[in-house]
Enzyme design. Sequence first.
Site, mmCIF file in Angstrom:
data_model
loop_
_atom_site.group_PDB
_atom_site.id
_atom_site.type_symbol
_atom_site.label_atom_id
_atom_site.label_comp_id
_atom_site.label_asym_id
_atom_site.label_seq_id
_atom_site.Cartn_x
_atom_site.Cartn_y
_atom_site.Cartn_z
ATOM 1 N N GLN A 676 50.363 25.079 12.010
ATOM 2 C CA GLN A 676 51.224 25.043 10.820
ATOM 3 C C GLN A 676 50.690 24.088 9.771
ATOM 4 O O GLN A 676 50.861 24.317 8.572
ATOM 5 C CB GLN A 676 52.649 24.619 11.219
ATOM 6 N N HIS A 679 48.583 25.511 6.784
ATOM 7 C CA HIS A 679 49.155 26.357 5.729
ATOM 8 C C HIS A 679 49.021 25.722 4.350
ATOM 9 O O HIS A 679 48.744 26.403 3.371
ATOM 10 C CB HIS A 679 50.638 26.633 6.014
ATOM 11 N N GLU A 745 61.971 25.720 10.959
ATOM 12 C CA GLU A 745 61.608 27.137 10.858
ATOM 13 C C GLU A 745 61.105 27.636 12.213
ATOM 14 O O GLU A 745 61.542 28.677 12.719
ATOM 15 C CB GLU A 745 60.522 27.305 9.801
ATOM 16 N N HIS A 746 60.161 26.910 12.810
ATOM 17 C CA HIS A 746 59.621 27.245 14.129
ATOM 18 C C HIS A 746 59.903 26.089 15.073
ATOM 19 O O HIS A 746 59.625 24.925 14.741
ATOM 20 C CB HIS A 746 58.106 27.472 14.079
ATOM 21 N N ASP A 779 53.969 35.025 14.738
ATOM 22 C CA ASP A 779 53.503 35.304 13.375
ATOM 23 C C ASP A 779 52.915 36.696 13.253
ATOM 24 O O ASP A 779 52.933 37.291 12.173
ATOM 25 C CB ASP A 779 52.432 34.279 12.969
ATOM 26 N N HIS A 838 102.118 46.085 -4.307
ATOM 27 C CA HIS A 838 101.538 46.218 -2.978
ATOM 28 C C HIS A 838 102.635 46.585 -1.976
ATOM 29 O O HIS A 838 102.458 47.490 -1.137
ATOM 30 C CB HIS A 838 100.877 44.905 -2.536
#
Length: 848
Positions: A676, A679, A745-746, A779, A838
């Site tokens: 990661q 990235h 996220e992971h 992934d 109603h």
Amino acid sequence: MYSFLSLQDTLGDELLAAVGRIGPIIVPEATAPEDFPSTSYYILAETPPKIDAVISWLNNGADRVILPLRSIKECIELIPKEKLILLLDSVTLSAITETIRSGVSGIMLQTTRANSEFLSPLKKFFSGLDIFVHSSAAEPPAPAAVRELCKNSATIVIPTSQLTLSASTETALSVGDAFLAPMDSDRPDGLFPTIVSSYNQGGKSLGLVYSSAESVRETIITGRGVYQSRGRGLWRKGETSGATQTVVSIRADCDQDALEISVIQHGSGFCHLGTASCFGELRGLAALEATLLSRKETAVPGSYTRRLFKEPELLAAKIREEAEELIEAKSREEVKFEAADLLYFALTYCIARDVGLADIERVLDEKAKKVTRRPGNAKSQFLTPLTSRIVSASKPSSGESPSSTRPSVDPSVPISMRSFVLNQLDSNQRIQLLRRPVLKSDEMIAKVKPIVDDVRHRGDAALIELTNKFDKAQLSSTIVRPPYAPDSMALPLDVKDAIDLAYRNIRLFHDAQATKVPMVVETMPGVVCSRFSRPIARVGLYVPGGTAILPSTALMLGIPAQVAGCKEIVLATPPRPDGSISPEVMYVAHLVGASAILTAGGAQAVAALAYGTETVPKVDKIFGPGNQWVTAAKMMVQNDTDALVSIDMPAGPSEVLVITDSTGNPRFIAADLLSQAEHGVDSQVVLIAVNITDEHLSAIKHEIDVQARALPRVDIIRESIAKSIIVSTNSLEQAIEFSNDYAPEHLILHLENAPDVVNKIDNAGSVFVGGFTPESCGDYASGTNHTLPTNGYARQFSGVNTQSFQKHITSQEISQAGLTALGPAVITLAECEGLSAHANAVRVRLEG
């Protein structure tokens, strides 16, 4: 030396292509093009044009202009003489002054007959100038006339209507016959020695062959390399080997007894030994280009060239560095050395973007044709002394945090994460560890708003302009619709098989998520409530592109859309510089049944999907990751009620949080963290160490440093790892509590009893259980989706799944008996709220 020039008076693409290979084409002013399909052309103006028009023709690519006397007088001293040819007839011949004669590079004489009788006095007066003879005769000249004029240093001009690609007749002269007319072979076999040169490798000689009249004619007509083998007859280059040639030009030498044929060589090379040239390997820039092209496809993992192709930030930095070192170079040797370095990195940058030496040379040639020039002033930021720029570049600008600059790094310093002990932190320090970088969404939305508004109001025109500006691709249309061309999806077998495997796994997992049958509940006798799903009709899938190829993202977004049954799937991805889409993404678009591909990226693609254009369908929901421009544009359009579009989730930098105990393998843990960290410099990487020894933690840190140095993106990793954290805890409960607060996220569990821990996880995008479950599998191909919430949004959002592409509708059906039982309670509640209508809707039914 040209035997003839052709005057375009009829259209015919094959004929124009053939004559364009052997010399310039003369184009009448009335059909003056901006981009003529010939390597060289002149423009003929028989009536005086304005000077601005002449300049425009030359700037747009014409080699020379042929002008009447009146126009020549206006152009002399304003336009270089080598660009001007004087149009003459017998009347104007006597009006030529020395000023005019010395201000042009040639003359074109219009006569009723093409012969050499008048050439002697003409050549004497116009000594040193090119002489062209244009006959107004209805029939074409005979090859003997062409030969005679050529031998007298004149070139005949033949209308294309009098030329043919077939055999010569009384009414049409074969292009091949006209070209061959002045040629003489001094060989007993009548063949012409022929040098074959590489058009796209700076004119490098590829080999010496022989040509016959027959092979020359076929080469001119077909545009393929055809020669005469002294032992086997006609030799059509590449007919058996596949190493074919595209012929760019054919020229005779000054003595008209030898040829040079310039080609674009395809396949393994020109030589039968498989090399590019029969004269040995390429050298200089041509050799460097060939090496870089090869490395681009097959660079060894970890090699420096691979890093340059994979890391555009590093390559850009090296170009700037080498440019400044060249400027600082003093001695001749230093200049040579630094110039070589700069050319290497500059050519690598070009090859990475599918630009070769031939493309660069073509642009240089086009620039050389222009007669108007830019002032040539430098931009203001480059006018300051070099030393001042270096000093100022090392300081952050106003409002910029010091971390946003990239200081030089000592490579001997270990690549390491910052370490903390959770029990030693107070509540404020703990909160700081949970924070992500501040995303300045308001600033980014302000930047993307002009782009979004432009596409919204001008549609396709704005989209095409912005694609040219940001993606450097010139397109006439930004939409591609099926069926997709097979050659656009051509892939190596191993890549295709890998995509097919990933497709099957992801499809299987997402198919199981679909809501396929309605939920039906009888809440009380006679009252039946149900819930059923329907696909979102039109979805837009954003697949990042540029220098990266991301078929995995196309799979992760396209498969659930396909499973959900979305009627229109528009896949948006930035084009490559030539306007094409990577074949990997094209193949995935075919697999998932994309109804259209939008060849655009960035905020402009998001705007086109949100509002629609003349050709781009408007969608109801936009999915997919992207850079900060894409994210800001998605946030902007989802808040615009006119767009009526939703998005999948907010996005931020990639994240991973790893929890490990004493059973965790240091090599595996380091590899997961680095997967990661590569990235981007803003990637978020966290390791929670549960009651492990100092030796074990040191082993993990050592593996991070060793593995990082072997990776191509080490410069990015060095920065992201330096911002990353290791948090030591005394218990698994503390680790899980911190992880749930962080909401990664992971989440990867390197734990002894990892499966037992999963039920304690409340907040995470996706969980990877056990030492043999790398995040990379999620992934790409295990089956789960990799489009996940980041920046802590895993507390509120799910990752993309099949139900992300569905909406759910409820219904109810009430019988008369059911309304009798339910109605009084409804009337009571409606009247309690003061909504009498109603209540009345129920009462009138109960009263019968």
